[in-house]
Design a protein around this motif. Sequence first.
Motif: not given
Length: 266
Positions: A156-165, A190-197
């Motif tokens: 949910e953190d990934l989906i909502n913020t586009g970032y993960l620790h 899947w990660f690349l579709s959400h991550l801002l970095d």
Amino acid sequence: MRNLQNQFENRQALVNYVQKLAPWAEGDASEIKGGLSQGLEKLQAIDPINYGNTRNFSDGKITRLSPYVHHGIIDLNQIRNEALRHCSQPEQIIKFVQELAWRDFWQRVAEHHPEWVWKDVEPYKTGFKPQDYAEILPDDITSANTGIACIDWFIEDLINTGYLHNHTRMYIASYIVHFRRIKWQAGAKWFLSHLLDGDEASNNLSWQWVASTFSNKPYIFNLENVDKYFGMQVDMSSEHNAILDASYQQLTELLFPNLVERDRHD
């Protein structure tokens, strides 16, 4: 070709405009704000000395600069130079500089071996063959409904913020590849579709490291490990994280039975 608007009265006006362009996008806008001023503000706030001892914890002194690096707003040299201004001796920030070097390393590996970005560098060291892994992520993962409380919270953190620790990226990758036996490529995409970095080299080669196709063993974790680093942030109850509540030996036997059987006969 349609010219896109690039001047806005405020951030909400920008958000409203993007939502009109992409009505299929769900959820609220990420709390991460773009732009040079935001990047420089975060750069000046870094704590490279304490980074080394705290970076694996949810409240550690991480920089959150990676989105600005990925989009070319700030470069690694700037970060290194700023870190040097925060210490009296370079030895105090060795771990911090090493992590900058890892990002550069992934870029150079991808430059010299572009085929490694989406193909297995080496065989899996899990006792399974590539064909034993599923090709597609199931809906319960992409919708954060796996039934494992901590994993769902991280997703949910990934989906909502586009970032993960970075530590939680490893947890999710390990869960997908080893607990669910899904190909790392599906998770990386899947990660690349959400991550801002979301940088292909850093993202994909890190997934391969977890999967064991670019390392000497698979990366796994248990509930005790998550509790150590994120226990104050997410639900760590055994009831809601049952499959993770085991020793590493127990998890190894559960996840890699072929390896265990092979070792017994050696």
